[in-house]
Design a protein around this motif. Sequence first.
Motif, short mmCIF file in Angstrom:
data_model
loop_
_atom_site.label_atom_id
_atom_site.label_comp_id
_atom_site.label_asym_id
_atom_site.label_seq_id
_atom_site.Cartn_x
_atom_site.Cartn_y
_atom_site.Cartn_z
N ALA A 294 45.00 28.66 25.78
CA ALA A 294 44.74 30.01 25.25
C ALA A 294 45.34 31.06 26.19
O ALA A 294 45.39 30.86 27.39
CB ALA A 294 43.24 30.22 25.11
N PRO A 295 45.80 32.18 25.63
CA PRO A 295 46.42 33.21 26.49
C PRO A 295 45.40 33.94 27.38
O PRO A 295 44.24 34.05 27.02
CB PRO A 295 47.05 34.17 25.49
N PHE A 296 45.88 34.39 28.53
CA PHE A 296 45.08 35.29 29.38
C PHE A 296 46.00 36.37 29.93
O PHE A 296 47.22 36.23 29.92
CB PHE A 296 44.36 34.53 30.50
N ASN A 297 45.39 37.47 30.37
CA ASN A 297 46.17 38.58 30.93
C ASN A 297 46.43 38.30 32.40
O ASN A 297 45.51 38.18 33.19
CB ASN A 297 45.40 39.89 30.73
N PHE A 298 47.70 38.21 32.72
CA PHE A 298 48.13 37.70 34.02
C PHE A 298 48.31 38.85 35.03
O PHE A 298 47.94 38.74 36.19
CB PHE A 298 49.44 36.94 33.77
N GLY A 299 48.83 39.96 34.59
CA GLY A 299 49.10 41.09 35.49
C GLY A 299 50.19 41.93 34.85
O GLY A 299 50.82 41.49 33.89
N PRO B 11 43.11 37.74 24.37
CA PRO B 11 42.23 37.59 25.53
C PRO B 11 41.60 38.92 25.93
O PRO B 11 42.17 39.98 25.71
CB PRO B 11 43.17 37.09 26.62
N LEU C 143 40.38 33.77 34.75
CA LEU C 143 41.73 33.57 35.29
C LEU C 143 42.36 34.89 35.70
O LEU C 143 43.03 34.98 36.73
CB LEU C 143 42.61 32.84 34.26
N GLN C 144 42.14 35.92 34.89
CA GLN C 144 42.70 37.24 35.24
C GLN C 144 42.10 37.75 36.55
O GLN C 144 42.82 38.28 37.41
CB GLN C 144 42.43 38.24 34.11
N ARG D 220 37.11 32.15 29.88
CA ARG D 220 38.01 31.58 30.89
C ARG D 220 39.18 32.52 31.12
O ARG D 220 39.68 32.66 32.23
CB ARG D 220 38.50 30.20 30.44
N ALA D 221 39.61 33.20 30.04
CA ALA D 221 40.73 34.15 30.18
C ALA D 221 40.40 35.23 31.21
O ALA D 221 41.22 35.57 32.06
CB ALA D 221 41.04 34.78 28.82
N ALA E 28 46.37 29.57 29.78
CA ALA E 28 45.53 28.72 30.62
C ALA E 28 46.08 27.29 30.56
O ALA E 28 46.36 26.77 29.48
CB ALA E 28 44.09 28.74 30.13
N GLN F 188 51.26 38.31 29.68
CA GLN F 188 50.29 37.27 29.38
C GLN F 188 50.84 35.90 29.78
O GLN F 188 52.05 35.71 29.88
CB GLN F 188 49.95 37.28 27.89
#
Lengths: 151, 381
Positions: free
Chosen positions: A61-66, B185, B203-204, B199-200, A56, A53
């Motif tokens: 706020a967290p997001f799933n990156f890979g 997220p 972005l992913q 937005r999460a 942004a 994670q």
Amino acid sequence: MKSLPERKKWMSLLAKAPSELVSNTFSDVMERHGLTAEFTWLRKPEIGGVMIQARAGATGAPFNFGEMTVTRCSLKLENGDVGHAYVQGRDKDKAEKAAIIDAYLQGDKAEIFAANIIAPIENALAAVKANREQKAAKTKVDFFTLVRGED
Amino acid sequence: MYVAVKGGERAIDAAHEWLSEERRGDRRLPAMSLNQIIEQLSLTVARVMAEGSLYDQELAALAIKQSRGDLIEAIFLMRAYRTTLPRFGYSNPIDTGKMSCIRRISATFKDAPGGQILGPTFDYTHRLLDFKLAAEGDDQLSDDEYDTLKVHHEVHEQSKEIPHITEFLNKDGLIQAEVESDTTPDDLTREPLELPASRALRLQALTRGDEGFVLGLAYSTQRGYARNHAFVGELRIGYCDVEMDIPELGFSIDIGEIQVTECETVNQFKGSKKEPPQFTRGYGLVFGQSERKAISMALVDRAMRWKELGEDFVGAPAQDEEFVLYHCDNIQATGFLEHIKLPHYVDFQSELELIRKIRKEALAHQEAAKSEDNQPLEAAE
């Protein structure tokens, strides 16, 4: 048993260490001290993925990156000490050694393992980082804006 | 519709055999090792990891080798592999503020605290082909030579963290703040994409989206389709630790280190009904060294934020999340696009019959009309 911050630190170092370094320092120590790692598996080495994670805007706020690949295992030495490993990549051999090292680091041989395996890993990783940062420092520039004349 | 066909096994086997021969190329030349690909084609490896959405250099190198350098095919192999992996869990969000930077530049602040670090960049090169590289001269070292030549840097000080540039603007309230939260997220790899997307999710999708597609959309915003006046507030490339809570331990450890490229744009914003005049931001974060993609991602992220900032939807492609999110994934796109080359004989047979029937009717109708046309003419004579 060592305190938590130290275990957190050595497990982190083992996760990031080059496989070759773990393998070489491990066999040296085992040979020199006449140790044979007799253990039973609690969880055999297993390759899996971890979703990384990020945030942004770096801080939001967290997001799933890979995902990244990770190998984990758990084992129990004959003396009852339990070792865990979570290491980067797909490397069952390294995970096994890391878990054995983790177990020994909690017993009476802790100092030997800390001095001959963890310390060299810490130095090696610090050297890579220092090398990188010193190269980066050489490319540090000062841009200056030119003041335009009146006409 | 695709209907299964039978037969052709021998031809298929022969085709695959030839493929593997072609992949290997002229066998008088040495085969490439994965390490050579990792070391010498590192930016290709980075792209395959980013769009394959899986950080593993060895796997990416293998995929590149197997696909003969067809990157979308390589990305496909990575995506297919990752579906076979059990999911151990989710990491804690990486802290890019603690990044060990190899590059860090700002186009907006020349005196940025922490300095401008160019790093290994193609910028300021003349883009002239370097024929020295074509000459066979090998600069390979033996292990001993390598060790002798290796520069041993002293580890004398704790490396300093390089602060994010937007923090300085934040202090004056001149830039819209990112609100830190710990909401869980949405995850594209677990739930199918639904709109409107958070937005999460955007972005992913963007970080694993096709570099060319995201670049094209970003460029369209610069040319005036939902222009958002972006400056690169900061671009940094470097290494971040990945930390995860380990349930059986009850504490968190680093499970690895990854290289990432991060771009924060600072965008001009005149204010709207909802927001005062201030700078707004777009965010790009990509696996590996990939600044074109990171900047593109930040521009498109900013364009898609029109709703929360109270801007108008001007109908530009980059603002349209349905358009962007459903088309940025090159594996989905190529899967659908390329399937039309597979046998569609049954479909086509029915199309053929339909067109024959319609054509016959149309011709008959034309004939009839012609003879009707002719009659009054004859009558007039």
